[in-house]
Motif scaffolding. Structure first.
Motif, short mmCIF file in Angstrom:
data_model
loop_
_atom_site.label_atom_id
_atom_site.label_comp_id
_atom_site.label_asym_id
_atom_site.label_seq_id
_atom_site.Cartn_x
_atom_site.Cartn_y
_atom_site.Cartn_z
N ALA A 14 -14.96 -18.33 -5.15
CA ALA A 14 -13.95 -16.68 -3.90
C ALA A 14 -14.02 -16.43 -4.18
CB ALA A 14 -12.65 -17.86 -4.61
N PRO A 15 -14.00 -16.05 -2.66
CA PRO A 15 -14.48 -14.10 -2.38
C PRO A 15 -13.29 -12.70 -3.42
CG PRO A 15 -13.74 -15.61 -0.92
CD PRO A 15 -13.76 -16.38 -1.94
N GLN A 16 -11.57 -14.24 -4.01
CA GLN A 16 -10.97 -13.39 -4.30
C GLN A 16 -11.34 -13.89 -5.67
OE1 GLN A 16 -8.43 -16.80 -4.27
NE2 GLN A 16 -7.79 -16.94 -6.06
N VAL A 17 -12.54 -13.87 -6.39
CA VAL A 17 -12.29 -13.76 -6.99
C VAL A 17 -13.29 -12.19 -7.94
CG1 VAL A 17 -14.34 -13.92 -9.68
CG2 VAL A 17 -13.09 -16.09 -7.91
N LEU A 18 -13.91 -11.46 -7.11
CA LEU A 18 -14.44 -10.67 -6.84
C LEU A 18 -13.49 -9.74 -6.76
CD1 LEU A 18 -17.91 -10.39 -5.61
CD2 LEU A 18 -17.14 -10.73 -8.69
N THR A 19 -11.41 -10.06 -6.09
CA THR A 19 -10.83 -9.05 -6.21
C THR A 19 -10.12 -8.99 -6.85
OG1 THR A 19 -11.83 -9.40 -3.26
CG2 THR A 19 -9.44 -8.22 -3.45
N PRO A 20 -9.90 -8.05 -7.54
CA PRO A 20 -8.88 -8.82 -8.82
C PRO A 20 -7.64 -8.37 -8.80
CG PRO A 20 -10.88 -7.40 -9.65
CD PRO A 20 -11.36 -7.47 -8.58
N TRP A 21 -7.50 -7.34 -7.63
CA TRP A 21 -6.26 -7.31 -7.32
C TRP A 21 -6.82 -6.34 -5.64
CZ3 TRP A 21 -7.75 -4.54 -12.07
CH2 TRP A 21 -8.39 -3.06 -11.11
N GLN A 22 -5.64 -6.05 -5.03
CA GLN A 22 -5.63 -5.56 -3.73
C GLN A 22 -5.02 -4.69 -3.57
OE1 GLN A 22 -4.55 -7.44 0.17
NE2 GLN A 22 -5.33 -9.60 -0.70
N LEU A 23 -5.19 -3.34 -2.97
CA LEU A 23 -4.59 -2.36 -3.19
C LEU A 23 -3.78 -2.15 -1.57
CD1 LEU A 23 -4.06 0.69 -4.63
CD2 LEU A 23 -5.65 1.32 -3.75
N GLN A 24 -2.83 -1.90 -1.54
CA GLN A 24 -2.38 -0.76 -0.29
C GLN A 24 -1.82 -0.46 -0.36
OE1 GLN A 24 -1.37 -4.15 2.30
NE2 GLN A 24 -2.36 -5.35 1.93
N ILE A 25 -1.70 0.37 0.65
CA ILE A 25 -1.60 1.52 1.26
C ILE A 25 -0.45 1.83 1.73
CG2 ILE A 25 -2.17 4.44 1.75
CD1 ILE A 25 -5.14 3.37 1.24
N ARG A 26 0.13 2.50 0.93
CA ARG A 26 1.63 3.53 2.06
C ARG A 26 1.92 4.03 1.83
NH1 ARG A 26 5.54 -1.57 0.37
NH2 ARG A 26 3.65 -3.59 1.34
N ASP A 27 1.31 5.06 3.56
CA ASP A 27 1.47 5.86 3.90
C ASP A 27 2.98 6.83 4.20
OD1 ASP A 27 0.87 8.88 4.37
OD2 ASP A 27 -0.88 8.57 5.35
N VAL A 28 3.49 8.00 3.70
CA VAL A 28 5.10 7.73 3.78
C VAL A 28 5.18 9.00 4.87
CG1 VAL A 28 6.22 7.46 1.98
CG2 VAL A 28 5.37 9.34 1.97
N SER A 29 3.79 9.27 5.17
CA SER A 29 3.87 10.59 6.33
C SER A 29 4.71 10.13 7.36
CB SER A 29 2.60 10.82 6.73
OG SER A 29 1.44 9.91 7.64
N THR A 30 4.92 11.17 8.74
CA THR A 30 4.70 9.79 9.51
C THR A 30 4.09 10.78 10.90
OG1 THR A 30 5.92 12.29 10.18
CG2 THR A 30 7.34 10.25 9.46
N PRO A 31 3.97 10.67 11.93
CA PRO A 31 2.39 10.60 12.73
C PRO A 31 3.07 12.09 12.85
CG PRO A 31 3.29 8.83 13.67
CD PRO A 31 4.46 9.50 12.61
N SER A 32 3.78 13.04 12.77
CA SER A 32 3.98 14.28 13.51
C SER A 32 3.79 15.58 12.17
CB SER A 32 5.40 14.34 12.94
OG SER A 32 6.75 13.96 12.77
N SER A 33 4.29 14.48 10.73
CA SER A 33 4.14 15.50 10.19
C SER A 33 2.45 15.53 9.68
CB SER A 33 5.23 14.43 8.38
OG SER A 33 3.66 13.71 7.74
N ARG A 34 1.79 14.70 9.79
CA ARG A 34 0.01 14.43 10.28
C ARG A 34 -0.03 15.41 10.95
NH1 ARG A 34 1.10 9.01 9.57
NH2 ARG A 34 0.36 8.73 11.50
#
Lengths: 487, 397, 250
Positions: free
Chosen positions: B162-182
């Motif tokens: 299974a592909p998940q075997v090669l995905t020990p974990w999933q990194l979920q990015i949570r960007d606290v910036s706002t469009p205006s702060s970007r």
């Protein structure tokens, strides 16, 4: 534990597995910043209380605000299932950025799904993959929450959507519906035509289409795969793998079921692979062109006794949380769909289809223990909103023919058909751009040329993967120079 | 007579009118103001938009040497962004010099090695010093990477994994910036500097003209022979120069605002969120700075013997504040302390940045900072008034 | 009346005016005659208050210049050695500004403008910007500016320089008119004919001091010359022999 996860094959009805599962909204009360898996930026989340007493739900609403406040009507995303959650669609936002520039994208988890009091009846990916077990869980669940189960319906969802629309002061909205979400969208269009600007329907389930008669649609998808494989030089060498599949299914017995390897542990599965699960798994593979591309090889290998490639395909789904709240699924499916299917229709549907009764059985047995009231639809009335229809040619559950034959009452529609495409195509190739163009000027006829650039992935041919030379088949690009770089 | 009476007096009004007429009829100064405010943002935005267009729309010329050995790779590269030529042979270095942005070289043993899972090598030749070369690497890697992932998955699948075997974990990015702060990162630095530059560039010509110019034409002698106070003369000149400098920066702001609506900011996830209120606030925050720039430039130009001399001196000093702002921005100097907001220039730059990003500014600090700037203006006016009584101001007899 | 009382002035150590004394009566035209570098402009600038004397005092209309700078400026009209025009203003705007600066407003302002417009024949130039004006036109505008507030004292620094015949005539006529109105007029020049024609009194200046003064006739007599030019040369350059005492005009 792996065998339990295979539940997904069975209950993947009208959903699609783009979602990564876990919902993570933290919002509560007013509009707070929150996050959903699959989208890295924050959303504005709020809760709107609907219903009373036993059936009260704090509806989870998540908004990705427009970058430019240019006042374009917002786009509401309606999830499939029934039973999937809009909050699982956050990953779509990555492809809908351009759309999101001028219009807010609103995700509403309908009652009983996702973050809005999920009605899963305790059935999840760890539930054993046995119809008996599931059926028992459902029966208990219905008894415990009868009022809630009886209350859930498309009508209610649409009233809730209307409430949300008014809550945000959105004068008009556009809807994107995926899979069963298209049914919700089409019903919304029937009941609240004045609130609507345009519809984008991907994997269309027209109101009059009995989508749970899915056997011939699945067979059609498989036949399309057969056709495409034959026109591929390397794949055509597999010969009559459809026939081999027939043999495999006919001959599938306990000894074969017990030999089935577990794609996660690498060992033989503790739980045998039942015929029902095998059929469901193959049907599920057809949802995705990537998984489909492995079927000819995997079936050929299985025919000669090597189940590893087939187990590998099963592995595709082993980490997918269904995101499906089965309580909701059955409430809607049993009250709105299953009751209108006759035994004759079933017989005609399953004739010659590899899936046989496997797909329908799951639901008919579920509905036996889920006696919600029937909720028939009235005949759809003519509507003139601009509608963009998107179909995958090889969609095993909502083939293009549904949109072609059952939507005559829509006067203003365009249809994109992705050749060799599976279930849900909104994020493939140029489709997001076309959706954006459509929403921006819904009356303009889209230039569909770029849809032809969306191809099936290469077929798996051997242990090494796809053949390097795909030429020779009808899909060949030939040797002309320049390529498609200059459009 | 109190200062108020003086300011309201007909005499003073006539003086201001005279300075305004002079400044606004100075075609050269207006040309510079318009040229800078219209052309500079236009060029900047234009080149920005153009490079965006170039990146998104220009095709890269790719040569694949030995594509016959692996048509699948070639197939994968087809699509928007690439113009692909298939060559049987060729020397990568020469091809790069000829017309190609990247050359992909596939050896004849590729197919055999691939089938035997021997991980054959593919060579990608680029000229890293050219812009398209860098983009070439990135795009080709991306596209081939997608194919590689597909093949990898198929190979795993073939082995029942299974592909998940090669995905020990999933990194979920949570960007606290706002469009205006970007947006702040891009617009917040660029725009304030540009506005401050506009202030200085647009004020320069009229300040020189009204001081060194008046000195050179010796009309200043006549002016000084009138029954006017020195500070009145300086204030009138400052007001006139400010009017044009401020106008220039407001025009810049308008042009920039307009330009931003033309840029595909959303595609880079950036929001231009300054509304009317923010733009108005920005205009008013710029005013004290405009006054300060004007009075400083006038003082400086007043010291110069001639028009030319003043021009040279000012153009040298012109770059200083901008350079300072850039250094402050680019370096890691922390300007978090509120004291910095009381510092002219830096304070304005910070407020403008915030407003540009659609964020709130600390009002008391902004008021205090503006007052500091205005006090400096007052001080400079006194200095200027004294300078007017200097005998060396007059031409030699 | 203008009075200069023991005024000395140095520029970076070099004495330019040395204990200068003279006075100008109202209703008279006085010429300050001197070679270039004699200190004429410096002397005039001290009277107008642009420069401060190192020692001594200048008085205009009885007021000490350095003590009452604003008051004396209302009494003074000055035409400097440059016209001091603003090329981007029209004649009307230019004169209006200076009249206002002198404190005129409303009807008085309008009247003053009309007066100089007629007096100096400025109608055709009135709404033109002064850029590109001929020397004569510039002088007319400059003179108008100096006269617009009707000063009791008029100071002109080389007023006839570069003027054409007509303009020179207008200037002369204007000065004579002003004299008859009682204005005290002081002008510097080095053109003998003009000085002879216009001035009631001539001050001859050399090396920062007044070497002699009197009517042209008196000067000629005193120097034993037939022309003012000869007198000037003798008085200004012959002075090194130390023949003459400092001139004083009563």
């Amino acid at each position: 534990m792996v065998w339990m996860r295979r539940l997904y094959f069975g209950c993947l009805v009208m959903g699609f597995f783009i979602a990564h599962g876990a919902m993570a909204a933290e919002g509560n009360g007013g509009a707070d910043d929150c996050y959903l898996d699959g989208w890295q930026y924050s959303l504005q989340c709020s809760r709107i209380t609907v219903g009373k007493g036993d059936t009260q739900v704090k509806l989870a609403v998540m908004v990705s605000p427009a970058l430019d406040e240019s006042g374009e009507e917002p786009l509401y995303l309606l999830a499939g299932g029934p039973g999937q959650a809009a909050s699982d669609l956050a990953i779509l936002l990555n492809k809908f950025r351009k759309i999101n520039q001028t219009r807010a994208i609103v995700l509403v988890d309908r009652r009983g799904a996702g973050l809005s009091r999920p009605f899963s009846c305790g059935i999840d990916r760890n539930t054993p993959n046995e119809l008996e077990v599931i059926s028992k869980s459902l029966a208990d669940c219905y008894l415990q929450q009868t009022t809630f189960a009886n209350s859930l319906s498309s009508r209610q969802t649409i009233e809730d959507l209307e409430l949300v629309r008014k809550h945000f002061g959105h004068e008009k909205i556009s809807l994107w519906g995926g899979s069963w979400g298209t049914r919700t969208a089409l019903l919304y269009q029937q009941w609240y035509p004045d609130s609507l600007t345009a519809l984008v329907l991907d994997a269309v389930a027209p109101i009059d289409t009995k989508v749970f008669l899915g056997a011939s649609a699945a067979e059609h998808a498989l036949q399309t795969l057969v056709r495409d494989c034959q026109s591929d030089l390397a794949c055509s060498r597999f010969g009559d793998w459809r026939g081999e599949l027939e043999q495999l299914l006919i001959n599938w017995d306990d000894s074969a079921a017990k030999k089935f390897p577990d794609p996660v542990t690498g060992r033989i599965s503790e739980q045998p692979m039942s015929l029902w699960a095998l059929q469901s798994m193959i049907r599920a593979a057809l949802y995705s062109p990537e998984a489909s591309a492995q079927l000819p090889f995997a079936i050929t290998e299985a025919g000669s006794g090597n189940y590893l490639p087939l187990a590998g395909i099963a592995g595709f789904f082993s980490d997918t949380t269904t995101g499906m709240s089965l309580g909701l699924t059955f409430s809607v499916a049993c009250s709105e769909e299953l009751h209108r299917i006759s035994e004759e229709e079933v017989a005609a549907d399953i004739a010659g289809a590899f899936i046989g009764r496997a797909f329908l059985e799951f639901f008919s047995r579920g509905c036996d223990v889920w006696p919600v009231p029937k909720r028939p639809y009235s005949k759809p009335e003519p509507r003139h909103h601009p509608v963009l229809l998107i179909s995958g040619e090889a969609d095993p559950i909502t083939p293009p023919i549904y949109a072609q034959k059952d939507l005559d009452y829509l006067s203003n529609k365009q249809h994109l058909i992705v050749m060799g495409g599976g279930h849900i195509n909104s994020i493939r190739g140029c489709i997001p751009d076309l959706i954006d163009k459509f929403l921006t000027s819904p009356e303009v006829k889209l230039d569909q040329a770029c849809v032809k650039d969306i191809h099936r992935p290469p077929f798996m041919i051997g242990a090494y993967g796809p053949e390097l030379d795909r030429r020779g088949g009808s899909d060949s690009k030939g040797m002309e120079q320049g390529g498609s770089g200059s459009d | 007579m109190s200062i108020v009476d003086n300011v309201l007096s007909q005499q003073f009004q006539a003086l201001v009118l005279k300075e305004l007429l002079e400044v606004w009829r100075d075609r050269r100064a207006l040309m510079i103001a318009l040229g800078f405010t219209l052309l500079f943002p236009a060029i900047m935005i234009g080149s920005g938009a153009l490079s965006f267009k170039v990146v998104s729309e220009t095709n890269l010329n790719i040569a694949i040497v030995g594509s016959d050995y692996a048509p699948l790779l070639e197939n994968q590269l087809h699509g928007t962004g690439f113009r692909i030529d298939l060559l049987r042979e060729g020397i990568p270095r020469e091809l790069l010099e000829d017309k190609y942005d990247a050359v992909l070289q596939i050896g004849k043993e590729f197919e055999t090695d691939y089938r035997n899972l021997l991980s054959p090598k593919v060579y990608l030749y680029v000229d890293g010093s050219s812009k398209s070369g860098g983009r070439g690497i990135q795009l080709i890697q991306e596209r081939l990477g997608t194919l590689q992932k597909t093949i990898m998955q198929q190979r795993l699948s073939a082995r029942g994994i299974a592909p998940q075997v090669l995905t020990p974990w999933q990194l979920q990015i949570r960007d606290v910036s706002t469009p205006s702060s970007r947006g702040l990162a891009i617009l917040g630095i660029m725009v304030p500097v540009l506005l401050i530059m506009a202030l200085m560039v647009c004020s320069a010509a009229p300040s020189i003209d009204t001081s060194a110019g008046e000195r050179e034409r010796m009309s200043i002698e006549t002016l000084l022979q009138q029954p006017l106070n020195g500070w009145q003369i300086i204030v009138a000149k400052v007001l006139a120069v400010t009017s044009i400098g401020w106008f220039g920066s407001l025009l810049s702001l308008a042009v920039l605002t307009l330009s931003f609506t033309l840029l595909p900011l959303a595609e880079i996830g950036v929001q231009f969120s300054a509304g009317i209120a923010e733009l108005v606030a920005m205009s008013f925050l710029l005013l004290p700075l405009a006054l300060l720039v004007a009075v400083l430039q006038i003082l400086l130009a007043l010291r110069s013997q001639s028009f030319k001399d003043a021009q040279i001196q000012l153009s040298i000093l012109q770059g200083l504040p901008v350079a300072l702002l850039m250094i402050v921005n680019l370096s890691d100097i922390k300007l978090d302390s509120p004291a910095w907001q009381l510092t002219p220039l830096i304070g304005q730059q910070q407020w403008l940045s915030l407003l540009m990003a659609g964020e709130a500014i600390p009002v008391p600090l902004a008021l205090a900072g503006s007052l500091v700037t205005l006090s400096l203006v007052g001080l400079c006016i006194l200095v200027g008034a004294r300078a007017l009584s200097r005998e060396s101001l007059l031409g030699a007899t | 009346m203008i009075r200069v009382n023991s005024v000395s002035k140095q520029f970076s150590g070099t004495p330019v005016l040395k204990n200068l004394n003279f006075s100008i009566a109202d209703g008279q035209i006085t010429a300050l005659l001197g070679a270039n570098g004699a200190g004429k402009t410096t002397c005039l600038r001290i009277i107008t208050g642009l420069l401060k004397a190192d020692s001594g005092h200048a008085y205009v209309g009885g007021l000490e210049v350095s003590k009452y700078p604003k008051e004396i400026r209302r009494q003074l009209g000055v035409v400097g050695d440059r016209e001091g025009l603003y090329e981007r203003l029209t004649v009307a705007e230019y004169l209006s500004f200076f009249a206002s600066a002198q404190g005129l407003a409303g009807d008085k302002l309008e009247f003053a403008l009309q007066s100089v417009r007629e007096e100096l024949e400025l109608s055709s130039l009135w709404n033109r910007r002064t850029k590109g004006f001929s020397q004569g036109e510039r002088m007319k505008v400059s003179l108008a500016r100096a006269l617009v507030h009707r000063p009791s004292h008029l100071i002109l620094d080389e007023p006839t320089r570069g003027l054409d015949v007509l303009a020179a005539r207008l200037l002369r006529r204007t000065l004579l008119n002003l004299r008859s109105e009682g204005t005290a007029i002081l002008f510097s020049s080095h053109i003998m004919a003009e000085v002879v024609e216009l001035s009631d009194t001539v001050l001859i200046m050399a090396n920062g001091t007044i070497v002699d003064s009197g009517t042209p006739g008196e000067l000629n007599t005193r120097s034993g010359s037939n022309s003012l030019e000869d007198s000037f040369v003798k008085l200004a350059y012959g002075q090194r022999a130390g023949k003459r005492q400092q001139g004083e005009v009563a």
